[in-house]
Motif scaffolding. Structure first.
Motif: not given
Length: 129
Positions: A68-79
């Motif tokens: 979940a933490t990894i996915q939230s970081k990916v989402n943040a980077k992708l906007g």
């Protein structure tokens, strides 16, 4: 004495091939082309490319990461847009909430499936899109 003309780097018989890193490449023009060809071959052979979501989650957990933490970081980077929520307080109005979040009361009513936009309750959770 006549000067001899220099030979071109690519001969006419080499048509269709591209010069890469100073030499002719016969099979793959670039490493990226090779990667795409291998993926296409995997797909045609019926092999999964990249795995599904559960495969990735299992691999992340096995490596000691929180998916979940990894996915939230990916989402943040992708906007990717984060879904925001708001809990209605006593005295709130739909138009006041909409103004606070830069949207319209119509959008809030439609997005939250409110049959009567004049009737909201304290403690009710509204999704802000």
């Amino acid at each position: 004495m006549a000067k001899k003309a220099e030979e071109p780097a690519v001969q006419p018989s080499d048509a269709g091939r591209i010069e890469v890193f100073g030499r002719l490449s016969g099979r793959h023009a670039t490493p990226r082309d090779a990667q795409h060809r291998h993926r296409r071959a995997d797909r045609h052979a019926g092999r999964r490319v990249g795995g599904n979501g559960q495969d990735r989650i299992a691999r992340l957990k096995k490596a000691g990461y929180n998916p979940a933490t990894i996915q939230s970081k990916v989402n943040a980077k992708l906007g990717a847009k984060q879904r925001r929520t708001y809990t209605v307080q006593a005295g709130d109005t739909l138009s006041g909430i909409a103004a606070r979040f830069g949207t319209s009361w119509q959008t809030l009513a439609q997005g939250n499936h409110l049959s009567n936009p004049n009737l909201i309750y304290p403690g009710q959770t509204l999704t802000i899109d």
